[in-house]
Write a protein that holds these residues in place. Sequence first.
Motif, PDB file in Angstrom:
ATOM      1  N   ASN A  30      47.284  40.158  41.540  1.00 29.15           N
ATOM      2  CA  ASN A  30      48.244  40.512  39.745  1.00 29.15           C
ATOM      3  C   ASN A  30      46.266  40.663  38.759  1.00 29.15           C
ATOM      4  O   ASN A  30      45.381  40.261  39.648  1.00 29.15           O
ATOM      5  CB  ASN A  30      49.055  39.861  39.327  1.00 29.15           C
ATOM      6  CG  ASN A  30      48.572  38.642  38.326  1.00 29.15           C
ATOM      7  OD1 ASN A  30      47.497  38.672  37.715  1.00 29.15           O
ATOM      8  ND2 ASN A  30      49.249  37.808  38.471  1.00 29.15           N
ATOM      9  N   ARG A  31      46.592  41.563  38.677  1.00 30.06           N
ATOM     10  CA  ARG A  31      45.473  42.271  37.538  1.00 30.06           C
ATOM     11  C   ARG A  31      44.594  41.517  35.746  1.00 30.06           C
ATOM     12  O   ARG A  31      43.820  41.622  35.606  1.00 30.06           O
ATOM     13  CB  ARG A  31      45.297  43.707  37.264  1.00 30.06           C
ATOM     14  CG  ARG A  31      45.964  44.941  38.329  1.00 30.06           C
ATOM     15  CD  ARG A  31      45.709  45.968  37.458  1.00 30.06           C
ATOM     16  NE  ARG A  31      45.482  47.214  38.332  1.00 30.06           N
ATOM     17  CZ  ARG A  31      46.486  47.741  39.400  1.00 30.06           C
ATOM     18  NH1 ARG A  31      47.720  46.538  39.203  1.00 30.06           N
ATOM     19  NH2 ARG A  31      46.367  47.848  40.252  1.00 30.06           N
ATOM     20  N   LEU A  32      45.870  40.410  36.019  1.00 28.34           N
ATOM     21  CA  LEU A  32      45.743  39.818  34.690  1.00 28.34           C
ATOM     22  C   LEU A  32      44.559  38.375  35.582  1.00 28.34           C
ATOM     23  O   LEU A  32      43.549  38.160  33.884  1.00 28.34           O
ATOM     24  CB  LEU A  32      46.453  38.476  34.608  1.00 28.34           C
ATOM     25  CG  LEU A  32      48.119  39.332  33.795  1.00 28.34           C
ATOM     26  CD1 LEU A  32      49.049  38.272  33.325  1.00 28.34           C
ATOM     27  CD2 LEU A  32      47.371  40.002  32.237  1.00 28.34           C
ATOM     28  N   ASN A  33      44.036  38.430  36.198  1.00 33.58           N
ATOM     29  CA  ASN A  33      42.608  37.771  36.324  1.00 33.58           C
ATOM     30  C   ASN A  33      41.793  38.246  36.043  1.00 33.58           C
ATOM     31  O   ASN A  33      40.236  37.941  35.896  1.00 33.58           O
ATOM     32  CB  ASN A  33      42.609  37.389  37.974  1.00 33.58           C
ATOM     33  CG  ASN A  33      42.514  38.516  39.204  1.00 33.58           C
ATOM     34  OD1 ASN A  33      41.625  38.500  39.613  1.00 33.58           O
ATOM     35  ND2 ASN A  33      43.319  39.157  39.346  1.00 33.58           N
ATOM     36  N   PHE A  34      41.142  39.571  36.466  1.00 33.16           N
ATOM     37  CA  PHE A  34      40.019  40.435  36.471  1.00 33.16           C
ATOM     38  C   PHE A  34      40.560  40.760  34.878  1.00 33.16           C
ATOM     39  O   PHE A  34      39.457  40.719  33.999  1.00 33.16           O
ATOM     40  CB  PHE A  34      40.811  42.219  36.406  1.00 33.16           C
ATOM     41  CG  PHE A  34      40.843  42.319  37.742  1.00 33.16           C
ATOM     42  CD1 PHE A  34      39.993  41.247  39.085  1.00 33.16           C
ATOM     43  CD2 PHE A  34      41.795  42.444  38.874  1.00 33.16           C
ATOM     44  CE1 PHE A  34      39.960  41.619  40.284  1.00 33.16           C
ATOM     45  CE2 PHE A  34      41.849  42.751  39.708  1.00 33.16           C
ATOM     46  CZ  PHE A  34      41.185  42.772  40.892  1.00 33.16           C
ATOM     47  N   ALA A  35      41.548  41.081  33.997  1.00 33.32           N
ATOM     48  CA  ALA A  35      41.803  40.914  32.061  1.00 33.32           C
ATOM     49  C   ALA A  35      41.339  39.620  31.507  1.00 33.32           C
ATOM     50  O   ALA A  35      40.796  39.776  30.694  1.00 33.32           O
ATOM     51  CB  ALA A  35      43.157  41.169  32.259  1.00 33.32           C
TER      52      ALA A  35
END
Length: 270
Positions: free
Chosen positions: A238-243
Amino acid sequence: MSAPVRIAVLGASGRMGRAVIQAASAAASVRVTAAFDRAGSDVIGADIGPLAGLAAMNLKVRDELADAVDDFDVVVDFTRPEASLAALQVCRSAGKGMVIGTTGFSVVQLDQLAAATHEIPIVRAANFSVGVNVCLKLLEQAARALGDDYDVEIVEAHHRHKVDAPSGTALAMGETVAEALGRELSEVAVYGREGHTGERERPTIGFATVRGGDVVGDHSVMFLGDGERIEIAHRASNRLNFANGAVRAAAWLAGRDAGAYGMREVLGLG
């Protein structure tokens, strides 16, 4: 405890914009105090909370960054090169730092970013994932240890909506390996193969790109030798690791001197 760093989120309606709002809402080190989207967007005037799948936050999306420079300390930007450069001019004038995750910049645009780092602090990374940046460090160490006796191939996969290829992360991985081996990536990169290509030349670094579905981001670097293969891979679910990484960078950047920074500095990786 110091006050939270005030961040402005660009591209608030985008996948990464929404993820940054989510990540920031769960972090004590930052607070979203401004959010922006392109002029004419349907989300202008909308509350950023429900936009990001959260409760109401009483903060509305706006379309003009220059009108809000007193409302934030650092801009977090995951948009497109043209939008990033427009925001850069505002931040240069106002003395605000930027965290930039946009990819696909041209050489001329990269020169503009580099020039701005003499005036404001900028953290720019092809990938803000903590795991990816640890992988970059591992790739550097592996390449130096393995040397010229191993072929290097990089495979990346992303969702159908991604507009640039190879991904910025794949290129960063290639650049890391090339530098560790004393090569110039621009001279040794091979982007895809077709037809009668002849035997592989040892110094080359190959790239293969996959686009489809909703793949968030898969990257694999293979060191292929005689009788063995070493693979260093990262797969995002998911994108939360980037965010989360971008939020961490924003908190770290506040108050820094003008300069060009990356996630190595943010994470203390040297």
